[in-house]
Design a protein around this motif. Structure first.
Motif, short mmCIF file in Angstrom:
data_model
loop_
_atom_site.label_atom_id
_atom_site.label_comp_id
_atom_site.label_asym_id
_atom_site.label_seq_id
_atom_site.Cartn_x
_atom_site.Cartn_y
_atom_site.Cartn_z
N ALA A 13 -4.67 7.89 -62.34
CA ALA A 13 -5.18 8.79 -63.42
C ALA A 13 -4.63 10.28 -63.02
CB ALA A 13 -6.73 8.75 -62.98
N ASP A 14 -4.14 10.64 -61.87
CA ASP A 14 -3.87 11.83 -61.64
C ASP A 14 -2.19 11.94 -62.31
OD1 ASP A 14 -5.79 12.50 -59.84
OD2 ASP A 14 -4.72 12.24 -58.23
N ASN A 15 -1.55 11.02 -62.32
CA ASN A 15 -0.26 10.66 -62.74
C ASN A 15 -0.18 10.95 -64.31
OD1 ASN A 15 0.81 10.23 -60.19
ND2 ASN A 15 1.16 8.28 -60.59
N LEU A 16 -1.33 10.35 -64.83
CA LEU A 16 -1.75 10.51 -66.29
C LEU A 16 -1.92 11.77 -66.68
CD1 LEU A 16 -2.05 9.04 -69.15
CD2 LEU A 16 -4.23 8.69 -68.41
N GLU A 17 -2.84 12.38 -65.92
CA GLU A 17 -3.19 13.94 -66.38
C GLU A 17 -1.86 14.59 -66.20
OE1 GLU A 17 -6.60 15.96 -65.01
OE2 GLU A 17 -7.57 14.22 -64.50
N ASP A 18 -1.06 14.42 -65.26
CA ASP A 18 0.12 15.29 -64.96
C ASP A 18 0.93 15.19 -66.04
OD1 ASP A 18 -0.80 16.32 -62.60
OD2 ASP A 18 0.58 14.82 -61.26
#
Length: 142
Positions: free
Chosen positions: A30-35
């Motif tokens: 999810a963090d990677n997607l937000e980035d």
């Protein structure tokens, strides 16, 4: 985009959900997607941690998050074709851990939305959305 070929990806015609396997935890994915969304100038409206909500209610749920995001430059032309598609916008990505511990990312197949809302004359927009979602999820799981 080549990274997507390494991971399992499939679309289920029955439910219109495209799922892609992630080698990361739910939180990292999810963090990677937000980035990736941020890097593309997309708006992240909210991130929902369903497992946290379950814990607060005294219930158990494997890690499960939803990221809600969009871009009016993409969504508006789609709604101009068929306004009912607004019920499925902004876009959502579901990131969850299954019973075997595998993490997945799922999102609505734009072709499913086209069929669901009987969208005509917007194939170019649908194509752009398919490409963008694939790239964003690819970045989240690489």
């Amino acid at each position: 985009m080549a990274t997507l070929q390494i991971f399992s990806a499939h679309a289920s015609a029955a439910d219109g959900l495209i799922t892609v396997q992630s080698p990361h935890s739910v939180e990292t994915t999810a963090d990677n997607l937000e980035d990736a969304l941020d890097a593309k100038g997309m708006t992240v409206f909210t991130r929902i941690d369903h497992a946290l909500g379950a814990r607060e209610a005294g219930l158990d749920l494997r890690p499960t998050e939803v990221v809600i995001f969009g871009n009016p430059n993409v969504g508006t032309p789609l709604m101009q074709c068929t306004q009912s598609v607004a019920i499925d916008l902004p876009q959502k990505a579901l990131i969850w851990q299954d019973a075997e511990g595998q993490v997945w990312v799922g999102y609505n197949d734009p072709q499913y939305l086209k069929e669901r809302h009987d969208i005509e004359g917007c194939d170019e927009v649908i194509g752009k959305i398919e490409k963008a979602l694939g790239a964003l999820v690819g970045a989240a799981v690489e």
